[in-house]
Design a protein around this motif. Structure first.
Motif, PDB file in Angstrom:
ATOM      1  N   SER A 492       0.920  -1.160   0.079  1.00 38.70           N
ATOM      2  CA  SER A 492      -0.028   0.001   0.160  1.00 38.70           C
ATOM      3  C   SER A 492       0.853   1.345   0.121  1.00 38.70           C
ATOM      4  O   SER A 492       0.547   2.100  -0.770  1.00 38.70           O
ATOM      5  CB  SER A 492      -0.795   0.225   1.146  1.00 38.70           C
ATOM      6  OG  SER A 492      -1.197  -1.307   1.791  1.00 38.70           O
ATOM      7  N   GLU A 496      -0.033   3.029  -3.057  1.00 36.29           N
ATOM      8  CA  GLU A 496      -1.126   4.187  -2.935  1.00 36.29           C
ATOM      9  C   GLU A 496      -0.358   5.487  -2.439  1.00 36.29           C
ATOM     10  O   GLU A 496      -1.071   6.551  -2.532  1.00 36.29           O
ATOM     11  CB  GLU A 496      -2.195   3.664  -1.853  1.00 36.29           C
ATOM     12  CG  GLU A 496      -3.137   2.754  -2.779  1.00 36.29           C
ATOM     13  CD  GLU A 496      -3.994   1.882  -1.694  1.00 36.29           C
ATOM     14  OE1 GLU A 496      -4.110   2.392  -0.525  1.00 36.29           O
ATOM     15  OE2 GLU A 496      -4.263   0.851  -2.368  1.00 36.29           O
ATOM     16  N   GLN A 497       0.623   5.244  -1.472  1.00 39.85           N
ATOM     17  CA  GLN A 497       1.067   6.558  -0.819  1.00 39.85           C
ATOM     18  C   GLN A 497       2.248   7.266  -1.866  1.00 39.85           C
ATOM     19  O   GLN A 497       2.841   8.243  -1.732  1.00 39.85           O
ATOM     20  CB  GLN A 497       1.412   6.332   0.352  1.00 39.85           C
ATOM     21  CG  GLN A 497       0.279   5.909   1.342  1.00 39.85           C
ATOM     22  CD  GLN A 497       0.579   5.962   2.862  1.00 39.85           C
ATOM     23  OE1 GLN A 497       1.386   6.786   3.219  1.00 39.85           O
ATOM     24  NE2 GLN A 497       0.205   5.159   3.503  1.00 39.85           N
ATOM     25  N   ALA A 500       0.502   6.577  -6.700  1.00 39.50           N
ATOM     26  CA  ALA A 500      -0.805   7.252  -6.901  1.00 39.50           C
ATOM     27  C   ALA A 500      -0.466   8.871  -6.335  1.00 39.50           C
ATOM     28  O   ALA A 500      -1.451   9.552  -6.929  1.00 39.50           O
ATOM     29  CB  ALA A 500      -1.967   6.600  -5.973  1.00 39.50           C
ATOM     30  N   ARG A 508      -8.519   5.397  -7.921  1.00 38.19           N
ATOM     31  CA  ARG A 508      -8.865   4.339  -6.945  1.00 38.19           C
ATOM     32  C   ARG A 508     -10.226   3.678  -6.848  1.00 38.19           C
ATOM     33  O   ARG A 508     -11.276   4.437  -6.823  1.00 38.19           O
ATOM     34  CB  ARG A 508      -8.334   4.918  -5.403  1.00 38.19           C
ATOM     35  CG  ARG A 508      -6.986   4.841  -5.036  1.00 38.19           C
ATOM     36  CD  ARG A 508      -6.870   4.983  -3.470  1.00 38.19           C
ATOM     37  NE  ARG A 508      -6.993   3.684  -2.897  1.00 38.19           N
ATOM     38  CZ  ARG A 508      -7.316   3.664  -1.713  1.00 38.19           C
ATOM     39  NH1 ARG A 508      -7.746   4.294  -1.037  1.00 38.19           N
ATOM     40  NH2 ARG A 508      -7.272   2.243  -1.004  1.00 38.19           N
ATOM     41  N   ASP A 510     -12.123   1.407  -4.581  1.00 36.54           N
ATOM     42  CA  ASP A 510     -11.880   0.508  -3.272  1.00 36.54           C
ATOM     43  C   ASP A 510     -13.406   0.132  -2.636  1.00 36.54           C
ATOM     44  O   ASP A 510     -14.224   0.203  -3.378  1.00 36.54           O
ATOM     45  CB  ASP A 510     -11.228   1.468  -2.123  1.00 36.54           C
ATOM     46  CG  ASP A 510     -11.848   2.555  -2.039  1.00 36.54           C
ATOM     47  OD1 ASP A 510     -13.132   2.834  -2.212  1.00 36.54           O
ATOM     48  OD2 ASP A 510     -11.329   3.566  -1.418  1.00 36.54           O
ATOM     49  N   ASP A 668      -7.574  -2.384  -4.478  1.00 38.51           N
ATOM     50  CA  ASP A 668      -7.201  -2.969  -3.438  1.00 38.51           C
ATOM     51  C   ASP A 668      -7.928  -4.133  -2.771  1.00 38.51           C
ATOM     52  O   ASP A 668      -8.941  -3.894  -2.384  1.00 38.51           O
ATOM     53  CB  ASP A 668      -6.965  -1.774  -2.098  1.00 38.51           C
ATOM     54  CG  ASP A 668      -6.040  -2.375  -0.971  1.00 38.51           C
ATOM     55  OD1 ASP A 668      -5.796  -3.424  -1.080  1.00 38.51           O
ATOM     56  OD2 ASP A 668      -5.836  -1.483  -0.222  1.00 38.51           O
TER      57      ASP A 668
END
Ligand code: ADP
Ligand code: ADP
Ligand code: ZN
Ligand code: ZN
Length: 747
Positions: A492, A496-497, A500, A508, A510, A668
């Protein structure tokens, strides 16, 4: 005759359940299986947990009951032999900036006692001196939060301008304001000089100076104190721990960023507390370590007087390590834990208490766990049962189903095509059954034999965020990529951090709830409700707004809510279905207008599948077709989005994206909540997205999804400080050649 060894459900009609009756053995581990939308939650949460709560509440007098949560009576004839039910869900543990893994796991209080008794030099009289939530132990600057707002100078001052021209960008400093007049009254500043020409001393005065002044303002004289821009901003906005509103936070963050506290450097403690050590470690050192290192370090504390306390601490640390949270540290804020991590922390807490004879209910506890670690979860579930509890689990992971004492399979399919019990018995019996679950438990997808080949890549900058070791994510454009690795390896963080954030165009998708308000439903979400209103209006020669239950078409009795609230003080608050519209929310007058023989209420009750046939030849069909593609044909057009499971919601989001091209999507764990037979569907949907010219990145532990990808990126080798490297990137089969890859061993 009722059998006390079983929970007995008689004639259950909740949601899609078809008047089912069921016996579930007590003091056993029972797993509920079945395709997504078949009715598992309707049994376990909407019937059993609801009814257990309701029965417990009814043992209190009505005055006490007004302070208890409200439980609805489920649509079931009877549920017998329930115990107190505890739902261990995946809702984030929440809390505020002051709750950490240490505080919620009750390890921090024990460490505080350890330091107050055995730390040197001796400090304080109580263990509170070692709490960052107590004035005796906290860093005074950040009040124990470890972070403070740091002003962004270029956001509060425009150096090109003079003070008279509006150099101060903070609100409240316009030329006629009291604040500005206070600043003028100091006599310190040349109001027409551009701020960039200020000497360092002048700038310091502007930002942090202090002076008592007399201000003439609106015909009165005020004796006040001028405070520099930064000083005043900090005084007004520093107390972030007190819980500020989202709106206020947004305003503050225009002018300041959250950064580690300059005085305690993020440790949260004051210097006195930090000076106290045992074996050379202060309290912060211990809590900042990864749990496996904490265990080793504590084992070296050899003073025998400490041993009882150390044992208690180690027992709790072990508990967290045992459920696969070895990569976390006690300083980790609970608000940053994922749903799966939160659920495992809660389970460990329950295991540590000595209550027995409870009913524990868990929703997909394998979420977020790599196949390597699932056996740890199994041990935990078995321990819960061994303490004399009944454990009910909704789960799709074959490795978890395997340890069940009893399996209940719900199906055969979703929505109106489900709602029946298709099997009850042991796992070996399940495998021999004819159910869809048995069929898919015995079958696995093969590694894709002709994966799409990459041409171009989108790359992120090398990163050291969290545990990453200068990791780079290189995503092939137009391919289906799966990112794998054990929990805590850094998936992640990297996707994601890091990735993204650098590529904000990535979308995203989710499993977070997608309902904007209580009136949203598949028809509003897919944008067909307006088309349907137009069709009804044209057919009847009336206004479109008549077909909206929020405006002209609303039932006059309930105002379009469908329910009327009864406010009986000192009695249970209750809502009853509106007697005029019978919950349909429309003015009965509106229901006399029809399209092809159906009124708006009848149309909203149709499933997407029925609506697609009914609206053949209209715009509605094109918009609904994607809902069929993602396997949600059974949803009703008017079903509130709040009733969709995470997986159903996620697939509805995908349905809305299916006509787009050239996008990057990040999913995710899309298999959460999905039965093995649904996984074939999700893989097909992802391939659809890719065929349409999109790039799809999936973070996933499910082996069948991994095998179906074009490209696999494995992060590891382990969790926490032992992870954070990209071990492999390439076609799926190649990962089996990587000796350090755990994933490779499972494919
Ligand atoms: P599962 O847990 O097996 O995924 P659920 O029990 O959540 O299935 O749902 C069974 C069916 O009932 C699904 O079609 C779902 O959309 C529907 N459903 C669930 N809750 C509600 C509700 N409150 N109102 C109407 N339909 C619902
Ligand atoms: P994965 O997605 O593979 O489970 P994560 O990216 O969540 O792994 O975590 C990688 C490492 O970074 C872990 O050691 C984890 O504890 C740490 N980490 C993740 N999020 C945070 C955070 N918000 N604050 C501090 N550490 C974090
Ligand atoms: Zn501080
Ligand atoms: Zn009404």
């Amino acid at each position: 005759m009722s059998d006390p060894d079983f929970i007995e459900i008689v004639n259950d009609r909740e949601n899609n359940l078809k008047n089912i009756s069921l016996k579930i053995p007590k003091n056993r581990l029972t797993v509920f299986t079945g395709v997504s939308g078949s009715g598992k939650s309707s049994i376990v949460f909407d019937t059993i947990a609801q009814e257990a709560g309701r029965q417990l509440n009814s043992t209190y007098d009505s005055f006490t009951r007004t302070f208890l949560p409200n439980y609805r009576r489920p649509d079931v004839d009877e549920v017998r032999n329930l115990s107190t039910a505890i739902v261990i869900d995946q809702k984030p543990l929440g809390g505020n900036a002051r709750s950490t893994l240490g505080t919620v796991s009750d390890i921090s209080p024990l460490l505080r006692i350890l330091f107050s008794r055995f730390g040197t030099p001796h400090y304080g009289t109580a263990s509170n001196a070692f709490s960052f939530n107590d004035p005796a132990g906290m860093c005074p600057t950040c009040e124990g939060i470890g972070k403070t707002y740091v002003v962004k100078r270029d956001a509060i001052l425009d150096p090109e301008k003079s003070l008279n021209d509006g150099a101060i960008l903070l609100p409240g400093y316009g030329p006629q304001t009291f604040l500005f007049q206070t600043l003028v009254a100091t006599g310190w500043f040349d109001l027409d000089q551009p701020v960039k020409e200020f000497s360092p001393e002048k700038l310091a005065q502007l930002l942090n100076g202090e002076q008592s002044v007399r201000v003439n303002y609106k015909d009165s004289v005020f004796n006040v104190k001028f405070e520099g821009l930064e000083r005043l901003f900090y005084r007004q906005n520093l107390k972030v721990g007190k819980g500020i509103s989202e709106g206020a936070r947004k305003k503050i963050e225009k002018f300041a960023t959250m950064s580690p506290c300059p005085d305690c450097h993020g440790t949260r403690f004051n210097p006195e507390a930090l000076a106290v050590k045992i074996n050379g470690y202060n309290l912060y050192d211990l809590t900042a370590m990864q749990l496996t290192d904490l265990r080793t370090t504590l084992a070296e504390f050899s003073d025998t007087r400490m041993s009882n306390l150390i044992d208690s601490i180690q027992e709790r640390v072990e508990g967290l390590i045992d459920v696969g949270l070895d990569y976390l540290s006690l300083t980790r804020e609970t608000t940053t834990l994922s749903g799966g991590e939160s659920q495992r922390v809660k389970t460990v807490k329950y295991l540590a208490n000595s209550l027995t004879n409870l009913l524990y209910i868990l929703d997909e506890p394998s979420t977020g766990l790599h196949p390597r670690d699932v056996h740890r979860l199994n041990d935990l579930l078995i321990k819960l049962r061994q303490k004399g509890n009944t454990v009910l689990v909704v789960e799709h992971d074959p490795d978890v189903i395997q340890v069940a004492d009893y399996v209940v399979d719900v199906g055969p399919r979703a929505g109106i095509h489900g709602g029946q019990i298709t099997f009850t018995g042991t796992y070996p019996e399940l495998l021999k059954s004819e159910t869809l679950t048995a069929k898919y438990l015995n079958r696995h997808l093969a590694i894709k034999d002709a994966p799409r080949l990459p041409e171009k890549f989108i790359t992120s900058e090398p990163s050291r965020r969290h545990n990453l070791k200068d990791a780079i994510l290189k995503i092939p454009v137009g391919l289906f990529t799966v990112v794998t690795g054990v929990a805590g390896s850094g998936k992640s963080t990297l996707v994601e951090q890091v990735f993204a954030k650098e590529h904000p165009e990535a979308i995203r998708i989710d499993q977070r709830a997608l309902h904007a308000n209580s009136r949203s439903n598949p028809a509003t979400y897919m944008g067909v409700l307006n088309d349907i209103r137009k069709l009804l209006a044209a057919e009847n020669g009336v206004s479109e707004s008549l077909f909206s239950a929020n405006s002209k078409g609303a039932c006059p009795q309930c105002g379009g809510k469908g329910v009327v609230e009864l406010n009986l003080s000192f009695m249970e608050n209750a809502t009853v279905t509106c007697s005029l519209c019978h919950g349909g929310r429309f003015d009965p007058q509106v229901l006399t207008y029809q399209f092809k023989g159906k009124n708006i209420e009848e149309i909203m009750a149709m499933t997407v599948e029925e609506a697609t046939a009914f609206f053949a030849g209209t715009k509605v069909v094109a918009k609904l077709k994607n809902v069929l593609t993602v396997g949600l044909a059974y949803l009703a057009l008017g079903q509130p989005l709040s009733t969709l499971s995470g997986g159903e919601g996620q697939r509805l989001k995908i349905a809305k994206e299916l006509n787009k091209r050239g996008n990057i999507y990040i999913l995710d764990e899309p298999t959460t909540g999905l039965h093995p037979s649904d996984i074939v569907t999700i893989v097909r949907i992802i391939n659809d997205l890719v065929d349409k010219g999109n790039t799809v990145i999936v973070i996933e532990h499910n082996l069948d999804v991994m095998r179906s990808a074009d490209w696999l990126i494995d992060i590891g080798p382990d969790g926490g400080t032992n992870g954070g490297e990209v071990l492999y990137a390439g076609p799926v089969a190649g990962v089996r050649m990587i000796p350090r890859s755990v994933t490779g061993q499972y494919l």
